[in-house]
Design a protein around this motif. Structure first.
Motif, PDB file in Angstrom:
ATOM      1  N   GLY A  20       0.794  -1.214   0.000  1.00 49.09           N
ATOM      2  CA  GLY A  20       0.000   0.000   0.000  1.00 49.09           C
ATOM      3  C   GLY A  20       0.832   1.273   0.000  1.00 49.09           C
ATOM      4  O   GLY A  20       1.914   1.348  -0.603  1.00 49.09           O
ATOM      5  N   ASP A  21       0.313   2.295   0.697  1.00 52.31           N
ATOM      6  CA  ASP A  21       0.978   3.597   0.730  1.00 52.31           C
ATOM      7  C   ASP A  21       2.377   3.519   1.342  1.00 52.31           C
ATOM      8  O   ASP A  21       3.275   4.275   0.947  1.00 52.31           O
ATOM      9  N   ASP A  22       2.551   2.609   2.322  1.00 52.97           N
ATOM     10  CA  ASP A  22       3.864   2.492   2.957  1.00 52.97           C
ATOM     11  C   ASP A  22       4.904   1.955   1.981  1.00 52.97           C
ATOM     12  O   ASP A  22       6.047   2.417   1.959  1.00 52.97           O
ATOM     13  N   HIS A  24       4.764   2.291  -1.250  1.00 55.57           N
ATOM     14  CA  HIS A  24       5.000   3.396  -2.188  1.00 55.57           C
ATOM     15  C   HIS A  24       5.963   4.413  -1.591  1.00 55.57           C
ATOM     16  O   HIS A  24       6.852   4.934  -2.283  1.00 55.57           O
ATOM     17  N   HIS A  25       5.796   4.708  -0.303  1.00 56.28           N
ATOM     18  CA  HIS A  25       6.675   5.677   0.350  1.00 56.28           C
ATOM     19  C   HIS A  25       8.119   5.193   0.368  1.00 56.28           C
ATOM     20  O   HIS A  25       9.059   5.957   0.116  1.00 56.28           O
ATOM     21  N   ASP A  58       5.104  -3.121  -6.225  1.00 56.72           N
ATOM     22  CA  ASP A  58       4.087  -2.561  -5.333  1.00 56.72           C
ATOM     23  C   ASP A  58       4.151  -3.109  -3.919  1.00 56.72           C
ATOM     24  O   ASP A  58       3.195  -2.992  -3.154  1.00 56.72           O
ATOM     25  N   LYS A 131      -5.637   8.557   9.037  1.00 50.21           N
ATOM     26  CA  LYS A 131      -4.363   8.591   8.311  1.00 50.21           C
ATOM     27  C   LYS A 131      -3.426   9.619   8.924  1.00 50.21           C
ATOM     28  O   LYS A 131      -2.219   9.382   9.063  1.00 50.21           O
ATOM     29  N   GLU A 135       0.330   8.840  10.482  1.00 47.00           N
ATOM     30  CA  GLU A 135       1.555   9.525  10.073  1.00 47.00           C
ATOM     31  C   GLU A 135       2.212  10.235  11.261  1.00 47.00           C
ATOM     32  O   GLU A 135       3.441  10.228  11.398  1.00 47.00           O
TER      33      GLU A 135
END
Length: 270
Positions: A20-22, A24-25, A58, A131, A135
């Motif tokens: 997921g977003d992690d 991607h980061h 991904d 979210k 963070e």
């Protein structure tokens, strides 16, 4: 070292899968490569330093390097009940409250609340708030992410007061006990009950980390609470308290009250 919270099922005894977003980061923002180390936490009871394998498109798989003790959470649970403020102030309360050490955020609507949430958009708003909490928890090296609840009505909030070991409503017209005194009262009461429990049931029955004292701080909107609301909160078991002689903005009151609680409970040298 960068920290990430991941779903518990993604962390095993030997490795972790970050998605997921992690992911991607790590891949796009941090330009992570094989051999880099980060910290991962399941937000419950385990966290570790891990070494990245070669990142995939991904997702990122990493090997456990070292398990870490989880010592960064306060010894008390502080719930911030915040009457919905205007603009993006709720985001500020959640971000800074998470950094300071809040355990839970409970948005609610009171008589003078100006913000009227659209029921259709409420889910997305809470998702964004959660979210922000995640963070902020990563930045502050928290061991867990505070929960952000869906907004409650005033009546629903009053029903929550009984779930806390002590509850305080911030009221600018309160000319009696200040928050500091109420905190000490609650700690003494909890300490005495813990001693009684231990004496009666033996040392193994003493309070555990999961039985931390739960403290609820209720903060009003920009226009403050009405006298009727304060009386209703007191009837439900809360105590009205003062945060000092100066009138604070609603978002400031939440952060000041939280800091006072954690200081008085020894989390900040108190």
């Amino acid at each position: 070292m960068q920290r990430y919270f991941i779903a518990p099922e993604l962390l095993t005894e030997t490795d972790v899968t970050i998605v997921g977003d992690d992911a991607h980061h790590i891949i796009r923002v941090m330009r992570g490569k094989a051999g880099d180390q980060v910290i991962v936490s399941n937000g419950l009871d385990r966290e570790a330093v891990v070494r990245l394998r070669e990142p995939e498109k991904d997702r990122v798989v990493a090997d456990i390097v070292e398990w870490l003790p989880m010592l960064n959470e306060p010894a008390v649970e502080v719930w911030i009940a915040q009457s919905l403020p205007k603009g993006d102030k709720m985001e500020l309360v959640i971000q800074k409250g998470t950094e300071i050490g809040a355990d839970r955020f409970i948005p609610f609507q009171s008589e003078r609340t100006v913000v009227q949430l659209d029921a259709k958009k409420e889910g997305k708003r809470v998702e964004r708030w959660q979210k922000i909490a995640k963070e902020a928890a990563e930045q502050a090296h928290r061991n867990r992410v505070p929960a952000v609840e869906a907004p409650l009505s005033w009546k629903q909030l009053l029903e929550r007061i009984g779930q806390a070991d002590a509850a305080w409503i911030c009221y600018e017209k309160q000319d009696g006990l200040q928050l500091k005194q109420r905190i000490q009262e609650a700690l003494t009461k909890h300490r005495d009950s813990s001693v009684s429990r231990t004496a009666a049931d033996g040392p193994t029955q003493a309070y555990t980390a999961e039985q931390r004292i739960k403290l609820l701080l209720i903060v009003g909107p920009e226009g403050g609470f009405t006298e009727q609301e304060v009386k209703a909160a007191e009837a439900a078991g809360a105590h009205s308290v003062s945060l000092g002689r100066r009138i604070l903005r609603t978002e400031t009151a939440a952060m000041v009250g939280l800091t006072c609680i954690l200081y008085e409970t020894g989390e900040m040298g108190g």
